[in-house]
Enzyme design. Structure first.
Site, PDB file in Angstrom:
ATOM      1  N   CYS A   2       0.826  -1.202   0.000  1.00  0.00           N
ATOM      2  CA  CYS A   2       0.000   0.000   0.000  1.00  0.00           C
ATOM      3  C   CYS A   2       0.861   1.253   0.000  1.00  0.00           C
ATOM      4  O   CYS A   2       1.927   1.304   0.605  1.00  0.00           O
ATOM      5  CB  CYS A   2      -0.898   0.008   1.235  1.00  0.00           C
ATOM      6  SG  CYS A   2      -1.898  -1.473   1.434  1.00  0.00           S
ATOM      7  N   ARG A  28       4.131   0.769  -6.599  1.00  0.00           N
ATOM      8  CA  ARG A  28       4.178  -0.167  -5.479  1.00  0.00           C
ATOM      9  C   ARG A  28       3.165  -1.306  -5.634  1.00  0.00           C
ATOM     10  O   ARG A  28       3.272  -2.328  -4.979  1.00  0.00           O
ATOM     11  CB  ARG A  28       3.916   0.580  -4.167  1.00  0.00           C
ATOM     12  CG  ARG A  28       5.000   1.576  -3.813  1.00  0.00           C
ATOM     13  CD  ARG A  28       4.622   2.424  -2.629  1.00  0.00           C
ATOM     14  NE  ARG A  28       4.499   1.649  -1.412  1.00  0.00           N
ATOM     15  CZ  ARG A  28       5.491   1.433  -0.554  1.00  0.00           C
ATOM     16  NH1 ARG A  28       6.699   1.899  -0.810  1.00  0.00           N
ATOM     17  NH2 ARG A  28       5.290   0.739   0.550  1.00  0.00           N
ATOM     18  N   TRP A  75      -3.499  -2.384  -1.496  1.00  0.00           N
ATOM     19  CA  TRP A  75      -3.268  -3.722  -2.009  1.00  0.00           C
ATOM     20  C   TRP A  75      -4.021  -4.640  -1.059  1.00  0.00           C
ATOM     21  O   TRP A  75      -3.665  -4.782   0.100  1.00  0.00           O
ATOM     22  CB  TRP A  75      -1.773  -4.033  -2.029  1.00  0.00           C
ATOM     23  CG  TRP A  75      -1.400  -5.302  -2.731  1.00  0.00           C
ATOM     24  CD1 TRP A  75      -1.151  -5.469  -4.055  1.00  0.00           C
ATOM     25  CD2 TRP A  75      -1.209  -6.593  -2.123  1.00  0.00           C
ATOM     26  NE1 TRP A  75      -0.815  -6.780  -4.321  1.00  0.00           N
ATOM     27  CE2 TRP A  75      -0.843  -7.489  -3.150  1.00  0.00           C
ATOM     28  CE3 TRP A  75      -1.308  -7.073  -0.813  1.00  0.00           C
ATOM     29  CZ2 TRP A  75      -0.584  -8.837  -2.914  1.00  0.00           C
ATOM     30  CZ3 TRP A  75      -1.054  -8.417  -0.571  1.00  0.00           C
ATOM     31  CH2 TRP A  75      -0.693  -9.276  -1.614  1.00  0.00           C
ATOM     32  N   ASN A 101      -1.098   0.936   6.147  1.00  0.00           N
ATOM     33  CA  ASN A 101      -0.387  -0.135   5.456  1.00  0.00           C
ATOM     34  C   ASN A 101       0.042  -1.139   6.517  1.00  0.00           C
ATOM     35  O   ASN A 101       0.718  -0.775   7.484  1.00  0.00           O
ATOM     36  CB  ASN A 101       0.847   0.429   4.735  1.00  0.00           C
ATOM     37  CG  ASN A 101       1.619  -0.649   3.990  1.00  0.00           C
ATOM     38  OD1 ASN A 101       1.116  -1.744   3.768  1.00  0.00           O
ATOM     39  ND2 ASN A 101       2.848  -0.340   3.608  1.00  0.00           N
ATOM     40  N   GLY A 102      -0.338  -2.400   6.352  1.00  0.00           N
ATOM     41  CA  GLY A 102       0.001  -3.417   7.343  1.00  0.00           C
ATOM     42  C   GLY A 102      -1.199  -4.299   7.632  1.00  0.00           C
ATOM     43  O   GLY A 102      -2.197  -4.282   6.900  1.00  0.00           O
ATOM     44  N   GLU A 483      15.210 -17.081 -12.293  1.00  0.00           N
ATOM     45  CA  GLU A 483      14.904 -15.651 -12.421  1.00  0.00           C
ATOM     46  C   GLU A 483      14.241 -15.347 -13.756  1.00  0.00           C
ATOM     47  O   GLU A 483      13.302 -14.549 -13.828  1.00  0.00           O
ATOM     48  CB  GLU A 483      16.184 -14.833 -12.249  1.00  0.00           C
ATOM     49  CG  GLU A 483      16.030 -13.334 -12.441  1.00  0.00           C
ATOM     50  CD  GLU A 483      15.114 -12.666 -11.430  1.00  0.00           C
ATOM     51  OE1 GLU A 483      14.736 -11.490 -11.659  1.00  0.00           O
ATOM     52  OE2 GLU A 483      14.759 -13.298 -10.403  1.00  0.00           O
ATOM     53  N   HIS A 506      13.659 -35.716 -14.655  1.00  0.00           N
ATOM     54  CA  HIS A 506      12.939 -36.180 -13.472  1.00  0.00           C
ATOM     55  C   HIS A 506      11.543 -35.539 -13.395  1.00  0.00           C
ATOM     56  O   HIS A 506      11.071 -35.206 -12.311  1.00  0.00           O
ATOM     57  CB  HIS A 506      13.753 -35.880 -12.210  1.00  0.00           C
ATOM     58  CG  HIS A 506      15.047 -36.628 -12.162  1.00  0.00           C
ATOM     59  ND1 HIS A 506      15.171 -37.892 -11.630  1.00  0.00           N
ATOM     60  CD2 HIS A 506      16.277 -36.292 -12.627  1.00  0.00           C
ATOM     61  CE1 HIS A 506      16.417 -38.301 -11.751  1.00  0.00           C
ATOM     62  NE2 HIS A 506      17.110 -37.349 -12.342  1.00  0.00           N
TER      63      HIS A 506
END
Length: 610
Positions: A2, A28, A75, A101-102, A483, A506
């Site tokens: 957020c 963000r 978010w 935020n949290g 990556e 595999h």
């Protein structure tokens, strides 16, 4: 995660300032946005699901002038991403507004208690509990007192800003686990979760620590703990400017950052190489030769792309120093009762320096007696401050959610660390000089790869409609495969898997047919002949082969459908070069598929909640 911004000052254009600040925080990651301004002693607000431009459009219909306000990009964690659950959140009388935020972990218990006291809740979020708690404790002692009382009983993480129509000349902020930065201007303050939203107004900033608060008015500010103990803060100056977070003529931030890598890799090395003796110096480690020799084990900790960099670092450090290295997911580290023996040195790796899992892992390792150092990009970030010792990668602000230049800078710093440790143990001065010469050539090699972007785009055009990819590599190039697959997943929403090439037999080989593109990272290193065998196995099953190898490698030309060449270098430096084409492939496929490259769905630049 957020994005938070608040403003108090004398401009009268608070709504415009806040909307512009939200745009600086867009990278963000978010799914809804909202704003609240104190105007004529009442709260005027708007919020919406979707993008900031949708909020901006709605805000044209209301008066957001004034000198005090807060705004937020959300978010979603608790509650679906809709207008109701968007921030800000309010008390029953809509006199208090709050952005957060949290995660408030004990919100269910608190909500039941508040509902029993006739508080009315309208959202599914954990955050709304905070607004009602502050309302409960709000009295003649001021907004900051109510915030302190509320925060003393909540459990979890928060970066919050609170305003009240009753006190139109005051903004209160607090943090615990989620970043909050205070920009100090002339007669104004901008408080945000990110420096990017502050820079237009001032370079003078204060970084709040956990369990600390700020109370700001146009006349000045005070900082304190949530227990109301005075805290003195030193104002610091940000050393980068707005130009560094603009696109600079590129279509996307991600593309700009890919093309910045010759410079950012050089910046990661600048002033740290000593060619005359074959040594490197990482001053931020602040470690003596005796302490270096006492290291018996190294643990590298990170999440996502930083974890991939750590895997490459494991190969580098073990090869050059013979010190045992372990790589840990930060998100798992503290939950498995880790063993921290004497002589263990821990490096926590994070672009933002705010990754909540990595920060928690750092604290856990320190609690168990380990020496922790940071490898971070953002100066003044929480990990950088708490680690006290470490290395900045100097990549500059990275706006694209999918990390590119920070990744190669992290690998560069890990290569420097391998050289430092190796020179203390098994690497001769002559070998050190050879490594330095090869490292100094890397920026030019990256520039050369970037010049082939046109041909890489042509490969992307052939395969952008495919929905499954396999990435294979050996040794230090196996994490490069991971990556490359991650980049494609992140920004193209294409299913991709990275594997050690030998592991293809595999399981993954069952997937290979004419519809499966397989990307091989196969430079002429000590595993080259082995990976040629893997290429033959894919070719025998009609898989489409995209190979990344050294210039002039005619063997691979004859076997692969497409070849991307990288310059020759030392084996342990190939990951820096090999990842560049993979970044470009992912970027071009994402663009061709019409994806939002800089803001991929469901992702956030800095993960600040568990």
């Amino acid at each position: 995660m957020c994005g938070i911004i608040g403003y108090i000052g004398k401009s009268g254009d608070t709504g415009e300032i806040l909307i512009e600040g939200l745009k600086r925080l867009e990278y963000r990651g978010y799914d809804s946005a909202g704003i609240a301004v104190v105007n004529d002693n009442k709260l005027t607000w708007e919020k919406t699901a979707g993008k900031i431009h949708q909020l901006e459009e709605k805000c044209r219909e209301i008066d957001l002038s004034g000198c005090l306000g807060i705004a937020h990009t959300r978010w979603a964690t608790h509650g679906e991403p809709n207008r109701t659950n968007a921030h800000p959140h309010f008390d029953c009388g809509e006199r208090i507004a709050l952005v957060h935020n949290g995660i408030i972990e004990n919100y269910r218990t608190l909500k039941k208690s508040l509902e029993a006291e006739n508080h009315r809740f309208i959202t599914e979020t954990d955050t709304e509990v905070l607004a009602h708690l502050i309302e409960k404790y709000y009295s003649g002692e001021g907004l900051e007192y109510a915030v302190q009382k509320a925060l003393q009983i909540v459990e979890g993480t928060y970066g919050i800003l609170v305003i009240s129509a009753t006190e139109p000349d005051k903004i209160v902020g607090a943090r615990n686990g989620s970043p909050l930065v205070v920009g100090v201007g002339e007669g104004e303050f901008v408080v945000s979760s990110d420096v990017a939203a502050i820079l237009k107004h001032t370079r003078q900033v204060i970084y709040l620590e956990d369990l600390q608060m700020i109370v700001a008015t146009p006349e000045g500010f005070n900082t304190m703990t949530i227990e109301n103990e005075y805290v003195e803060h030193i104002i610091q100056e940000v050393d980068w400017d707005l130009e560094m977070i603009e696109k600079g003529g590129f279509s996307h931030f991600m593309l700009k950052e890919i093309f910045e890598q010759p410079d950012t890799i050089m910046n990661a090395m600048r002033g740290r190489l000593i060619p005359a003796t074959g040594d490197a110096k990482l001053g931020g480690l602040n470690i003596t030769e005796e302490e270096l020799r006492a290291i018996r084990r190294i643990v590298l900790i990170g999440c996502g792309t930083s974890w991939h960099a750590a895997l490459i670092g494991e190969y580098m450090i073990e090869e050059k120093s013979r010190i045992p290295v372990e790589v840990e997911y930060a998100s798992e580290f503290r939950y498995r009762n880790p063993i921290m023996e004497d002589g263990t040195l821990v490096f926590v790796i994070s672009q933002s320096g705010e990754t909540v899992d990595t920060l928690a892992a750092q604290r856990e390792a320190e609690k168990r007696g380990a020496e922790c150092m940071g490898i971070v990009n953002v100066v003044g970030s929480t990990i950088a401050r708490e680690a006290k010792r470490g290395v900045y990668i100097h990549a500059g602000p990275e706006i694209g959610v999918a990390s590119t230049k920070a990744f190669t800078s992290q690998i560069t710093v890990l290569a420097l660390l391998a050289l430092v440790l190796g020179r203390q143990r098994i690497i001769s001065s002559a070998e050190g000089q050879r490594i330095i010469e090869a490292m100094q050539a890397i920026p030019g090699h990256v520039e050369q790869i970037l010049n082939s972007d046109g041909s890489i785009k042509e490969i992307a055009e052939k395969y952008h409609h495919h929905n499954n990819f396999l990435y294979l590599g050996r040794g230090a190039n196996y994490p490069v495969a991971l990556e490359g697959a991650l980049k494609l997943k992140e920004i193209s929403y294409v299913h991709a898997e990275g594997y050690p090439a030998a592991e293809m037999k595999h399981g993954p080989i069952a997937l290979i047919d004419e519809n499966m593109p397989v990307v091989f990272i196969c430079p002429r290193d000590n595993a080259y002949q082995k990976i040629l065998g893997n290429i033959c196995e894919v070719k025998a099953r009609n898989g489409k082969i995209i190979a990344i190898t050294n210039e002039g490698n005619k063997e691979v030309i004859e076997m692969a459908d497409h070849v991307i060449f990288i310059p020759k270098s030392l084996d342990f430096l190939y990951p820096i070069l090999a990842v560049i084409p993979l970044q470009l492939i992912a970027y071009h496929i994402a663009v061709l598929r019409g994806c939002n490259v800089d803001q991929p769905r469901n992702l956030a630049k800095s993960v600040t909640v568990e």
